[in-house]
Structures are given as structure tokens and as C-alpha cells.
Scaffold this motif. Structure first.
Motif, PDB file in Angstrom:
ATOM      1  N   VAL A   1       0.850  -1.190   0.000  1.00 10.90           N
ATOM      2  CA  VAL A   1       0.000   0.000   0.000  1.00 10.90           C
ATOM      3  C   VAL A   1       0.886   1.241   0.000  1.00 10.90           C
ATOM      4  CG1 VAL A   1      -1.895  -1.151   1.203  1.00 10.90           C
ATOM      5  CG2 VAL A   1      -0.139   0.038   2.516  1.00 10.90           C
ATOM      6  N   GLN A   2       0.254   2.381  -0.211  1.00 10.06           N
ATOM      7  CA  GLN A   2       0.977   3.648  -0.170  1.00 10.06           C
ATOM      8  C   GLN A   2       0.827   4.295   1.197  1.00 10.06           C
ATOM      9  OE1 GLN A   2      -0.556   5.920  -3.499  1.00 10.06           O
ATOM     10  NE2 GLN A   2       1.012   5.081  -4.858  1.00 10.06           N
ATOM     11  N   ALA A   3       1.745   5.155   1.517  1.00  7.51           N
ATOM     12  CA  ALA A   3       1.668   5.892   2.775  1.00  7.51           C
ATOM     13  C   ALA A   3       0.325   6.618   2.856  1.00  7.51           C
ATOM     14  CB  ALA A   3       2.814   6.880   2.877  1.00  7.51           C
TER      15      ALA A   3
ATOM     16  N   ALA B   1      10.613  -6.306  11.028  1.00  5.07           N
ATOM     17  CA  ALA B   1      11.189  -5.727   9.826  1.00  5.07           C
ATOM     18  C   ALA B   1      12.490  -6.463   9.492  1.00  5.07           C
ATOM     19  CB  ALA B   1      11.463  -4.248  10.037  1.00  5.07           C
ATOM     20  N   PRO B   2      12.932  -6.422   8.250  1.00  5.01           N
ATOM     21  CA  PRO B   2      14.165  -7.117   7.864  1.00  5.01           C
ATOM     22  C   PRO B   2      15.352  -6.699   8.726  1.00  5.01           C
ATOM     23  CG  PRO B   2      12.998  -6.381   5.925  1.00  5.01           C
ATOM     24  CD  PRO B   2      12.280  -5.785   7.098  1.00  5.01           C
TER      25      PRO B   2
ATOM     26  N   SER C   1      -3.687   5.316   8.249  1.00 10.64           N
ATOM     27  CA  SER C   1      -2.569   6.265   8.182  1.00 10.64           C
ATOM     28  C   SER C   1      -1.222   5.551   8.202  1.00 10.64           C
ATOM     29  CB  SER C   1      -2.656   7.258   9.357  1.00 10.64           C
ATOM     30  OG  SER C   1      -3.884   7.951   9.338  1.00 10.64           O
ATOM     31  N   LEU C   2      -1.115   4.550   7.373  1.00 14.44           N
ATOM     32  CA  LEU C   2       0.109   3.763   7.353  1.00 14.44           C
ATOM     33  C   LEU C   2       1.294   4.605   6.890  1.00 14.44           C
ATOM     34  CD1 LEU C   2      -1.441   0.473   6.008  1.00 14.44           C
ATOM     35  CD2 LEU C   2      -0.102   0.664   8.110  1.00 14.44           C
ATOM     36  N   ILE C   3       2.441   4.310   7.458  1.00 18.94           N
ATOM     37  CA  ILE C   3       3.688   4.992   7.124  1.00 18.94           C
ATOM     38  C   ILE C   3       4.730   3.948   6.727  1.00 18.94           C
ATOM     39  CG2 ILE C   3       3.205   6.971   8.611  1.00 18.94           C
ATOM     40  CD1 ILE C   3       4.952   5.718  10.755  1.00 18.94           C
ATOM     41  N   PRO C   4       5.766   4.348   5.994  1.00 21.15           N
ATOM     42  CA  PRO C   4       6.776   3.359   5.571  1.00 21.15           C
ATOM     43  C   PRO C   4       7.393   2.582   6.734  1.00 21.15           C
ATOM     44  CG  PRO C   4       7.014   5.365   4.302  1.00 21.15           C
ATOM     45  CD  PRO C   4       5.977   5.645   5.344  1.00 21.15           C
ATOM     46  N   GLU C   5       7.478   3.209   7.890  1.00 23.91           N
ATOM     47  CA  GLU C   5       8.048   2.530   9.063  1.00 23.91           C
ATOM     48  C   GLU C   5       7.177   1.371   9.554  1.00 23.91           C
ATOM     49  OE1 GLU C   5       9.934   6.307   8.466  1.00 23.91           O
ATOM     50  OE2 GLU C   5       7.809   5.785   8.673  1.00 23.91           O
ATOM     51  N   ASP C   6       5.965   1.268   9.051  1.00 26.12           N
ATOM     52  CA  ASP C   6       5.093   0.143   9.410  1.00 26.12           C
ATOM     53  C   ASP C   6       5.401  -1.099   8.576  1.00 26.12           C
ATOM     54  OD1 ASP C   6       2.378   2.483   9.716  1.00 26.12           O
ATOM     55  OD2 ASP C   6       3.565   1.585  11.338  1.00 26.12           O
ATOM     56  N   THR C   7       6.272  -0.964   7.600  1.00 28.26           N
ATOM     57  CA  THR C   7       6.631  -2.092   6.749  1.00 28.26           C
ATOM     58  C   THR C   7       7.289  -3.193   7.571  1.00 28.26           C
ATOM     59  OG1 THR C   7       6.896  -0.727   4.781  1.00 28.26           O
ATOM     60  CG2 THR C   7       8.071  -2.828   4.822  1.00 28.26           C
ATOM     61  N   ALA C   8       6.718  -4.391   7.491  1.00 27.29           N
ATOM     62  CA  ALA C   8       7.220  -5.524   8.263  1.00 27.29           C
ATOM     63  C   ALA C   8       6.385  -6.755   7.957  1.00 27.29           C
ATOM     64  CB  ALA C   8       7.149  -5.234   9.769  1.00 27.29           C
ATOM     65  N   VAL C   9       6.834  -7.887   8.443  1.00 25.55           N
ATOM     66  CA  VAL C   9       5.986  -9.074   8.484  1.00 25.55           C
ATOM     67  C   VAL C   9       5.215  -9.009   9.796  1.00 25.55           C
ATOM     68  CG1 VAL C   9       5.903 -11.582   8.543  1.00 25.55           C
ATOM     69  CG2 VAL C   9       7.601 -10.418   7.098  1.00 25.55           C
ATOM     70  N   TYR C  10       3.912  -9.147   9.690  1.00 28.70           N
ATOM     71  CA  TYR C  10       3.043  -9.069  10.855  1.00 28.70           C
ATOM     72  C   TYR C  10       2.624 -10.473  11.278  1.00 28.70           C
ATOM     73  CZ  TYR C  10       2.771  -4.024  10.635  1.00 28.70           C
ATOM     74  OH  TYR C  10       3.078  -2.687  10.665  1.00 28.70           O
TER      75      TYR C  10
ATOM     76  N   GLY D   1       2.804 -15.430   9.552  1.00 27.28           N
ATOM     77  CA  GLY D   1       3.091 -14.035   9.217  1.00 27.28           C
ATOM     78  C   GLY D   1       2.517 -13.605   7.880  1.00 27.28           C
ATOM     79  N   THR D   2       2.261 -12.326   7.754  1.00 37.17           N
ATOM     80  CA  THR D   2       1.797 -11.738   6.505  1.00 37.17           C
ATOM     81  C   THR D   2       2.557 -10.432   6.275  1.00 37.17           C
ATOM     82  OG1 THR D   2      -0.171 -11.060   5.240  1.00 37.17           O
ATOM     83  CG2 THR D   2      -0.152 -10.493   7.574  1.00 37.17           C
ATOM     84  N   GLN D   3       3.007 -10.238   5.043  1.00 38.90           N
ATOM     85  CA  GLN D   3       3.856  -9.091   4.728  1.00 38.90           C
ATOM     86  C   GLN D   3       3.016  -7.844   4.499  1.00 38.90           C
ATOM     87  OE1 GLN D   3       7.430  -8.847   4.319  1.00 38.90           O
ATOM     88  NE2 GLN D   3       6.935  -6.656   4.259  1.00 38.90           N
ATOM     89  N   VAL D   4       3.415  -6.769   5.139  1.00 40.39           N
ATOM     90  CA  VAL D   4       2.834  -5.455   4.900  1.00 40.39           C
ATOM     91  C   VAL D   4       3.964  -4.545   4.424  1.00 40.39           C
ATOM     92  CG1 VAL D   4       1.758  -3.431   5.937  1.00 40.39           C
ATOM     93  CG2 VAL D   4       0.995  -5.724   6.589  1.00 40.39           C
ATOM     94  N   THR D   5       3.775  -3.961   3.270  1.00 37.74           N
ATOM     95  CA  THR D   5       4.761  -3.039   2.720  1.00 37.74           C
ATOM     96  C   THR D   5       4.092  -1.712   2.434  1.00 37.74           C
ATOM     97  OG1 THR D   5       5.972  -4.880   1.701  1.00 37.74           O
ATOM     98  CG2 THR D   5       6.464  -2.663   0.912  1.00 37.74           C
ATOM     99  N   VAL D   6       4.650  -0.654   3.000  1.00 42.70           N
ATOM    100  CA  VAL D   6       4.097   0.688   2.824  1.00 42.70           C
ATOM    101  C   VAL D   6       5.108   1.515   2.039  1.00 42.70           C
ATOM    102  CG1 VAL D   6       3.136   2.713   3.944  1.00 42.70           C
ATOM    103  CG2 VAL D   6       2.906   0.459   5.022  1.00 42.70           C
TER     104      VAL D   6
END
Length: 122
Positions: free
Chosen positions: A12-14, A40-41, A85-94, A115-120
């Protein structure tokens, strides 16, 4: 123990929103506190939010307060994480996890999903 399967991740986008779901199998789901963690990686797994067995008690990491909301449906054996209000810092495997008591500690949780990947993107 319960078996957990997460879904709903994606790219998703920020500023966008996303809802993660966690499906639990097992007869005692309603007796467990449930939590979401993220990793996060190259980083350690971190607490995001947790909810007590009844759904009345919740604890949030400061970084997600006001943006993330956890909920559960014991009749459906489901836990949800609504993220806005997702931000790039939320990028991680949840990861979805289950514990016998409400906690923010990784070690307190004895059942984990895959886990499920979320990429912002910014």
C-alpha cells in the motif's frame, strides 16, 4: 495451543489503510489473549498490540496508538488488526500470536502464525 493463520497483508501507499485478519483453530480460542507483532528485515520482532480474552482490555505500542485498532470475534475465532494512516516505518511481516494472559512480551506468546507481509511505500 491454537493454530493461527494471518491474511490481509499487501503493498500500500503511505496514508492508506489495511486490515489484517487472523483465523484461529482450536477449542479454547476464547480463553486466549491475542496479539500482533511485527518484524522488519534485520530487526527483532516487536510488539504491536494485544487484546484480552473478552475483548475489553487492550494494550498498544506507542508507535501505533491512534492508528491501529485490534478487535476479536470469539464466535468466529477471528482477530483483526485495522491499520490506518500507514507509514513506511510500518513495513514488516506481521504475526498473530496467542497467550494465556495479556502481555506485550514475545516470550508470553506460545502460538504463532506464519506471518503476513505489509509493505508501505512512500
Amino acid at each position: 495451543q491454537v493454530q493461527l493463520v494471518e491474511s490481509g497483508g499487501g503493498l500500500v501507499q503511505a496514508g492508506d489503510s489495511l486490515r489484517l485478519s487472523c483465523a484461529a483453530s482450536g477449542r479454547s480460542f476464547s480463553g486466549y489473549s491475542m496479539g500482533w507483532f511485527r518484524q522488519a528485515p534485520g530487526k527483532e520482532r516487536k510488539f504491536v498490540v494485544a487484546i484480552g480474552w473478552s475483548g475489553l482490555s487492550t494494550i498498544y505500542a506507542d508507535s501505533v496508538k491512534g492508528r491501529f485498532t485490534i478487535s476479536r470475534d470469539n464466535a468466529k475465532n477471528m482477530v483483526y488488526l485495522q491499520m490506518i494512516s500507514l507509514i513506511p516505518e510500518d513495513t514488516a511481516v506481521y504475526y498473530c500470536a496467542a497467550a494465556l494472559g495479556l502481555s506485550r512480551l514475545v516470550g508470553a506468546f506460545n502460538s504463532w502464525g506464519q506471518g503476513t507481509q505489509v509493505t508501505v511505500s512512500s
